[in-house]
Design a protein around this motif. Structure first.
Motif, mmCIF file in Angstrom:
data_model
loop_
_atom_site.group_PDB
_atom_site.id
_atom_site.type_symbol
_atom_site.label_atom_id
_atom_site.label_comp_id
_atom_site.label_asym_id
_atom_site.label_seq_id
_atom_site.Cartn_x
_atom_site.Cartn_y
_atom_site.Cartn_z
ATOM 1 N N ILE A 104 0.802 4.160 -3.125
ATOM 2 C CA ILE A 104 0.579 5.399 -2.888
ATOM 3 C C ILE A 104 1.693 6.178 -3.140
ATOM 4 N N ALA B 17 -4.507 8.391 2.355
ATOM 5 C CA ALA B 17 -4.465 8.325 0.949
ATOM 6 C C ALA B 17 -5.591 8.471 0.145
ATOM 7 N N ALA C 210 -5.173 2.481 3.858
ATOM 8 C CA ALA C 210 -5.046 3.692 3.089
ATOM 9 C C ALA C 210 -5.645 4.671 3.849
ATOM 10 N N VAL D 199 0.907 -1.207 -0.027
ATOM 11 C CA VAL D 199 0.019 -0.070 -0.135
ATOM 12 C C VAL D 199 0.870 1.172 -0.209
ATOM 13 N N VAL E 291 -7.736 7.222 -2.661
ATOM 14 C CA VAL E 291 -8.004 5.850 -3.204
ATOM 15 C C VAL E 291 -9.104 5.942 -4.290
ATOM 16 N N LEU F 278 -4.333 5.477 -4.947
ATOM 17 C CA LEU F 278 -4.210 3.793 -4.532
ATOM 18 C C LEU F 278 -5.470 3.273 -5.190
#
Length: 79
Positions: free
Chosen positions: A21, A63, A58, A17, A65, A27
């Motif tokens: 990223i 992050a 995430a 992950v 996504v 992601l």
């Protein structure tokens, strides 16, 4: 009941992950989950469960996504 996963699986999950990223900035949950699941087939974890774990990581990393091309800012989920 929560299932315990191997250290190797959890380490692969986090590193994959983070790498996705870092290299893409966004992601793709489905693609990353499938990649992790295939590398860890001996763990016998359903794809849906891996996707959920990828999303959790995430979100913790804040992050951005995407699901099948639809982007979601995880900061908005936490607000």
């Amino acid at each position: 009941m929560n299932r315990a996963y191997s250290f190797e699986f959890e380490d692969d999950l986090l590193k994959t992950v983070q790498s996705a990223i870092g290299s893409n900035g966004v992601l793709n949950i489905s693609a990353v989950a499938e990649e992790i699941r295939k590398r860890n087939e001996a763990e016998n974890i359903a794809l849906e469960d891996v996707e959920h774990m990828v999303l959790e990581v995430a979100t913790n990393l804040r992050a951005t996504v995407e699901f099948n091309g639809v982007r979601i800012d995880t900061d908005a989920l936490l607000a």
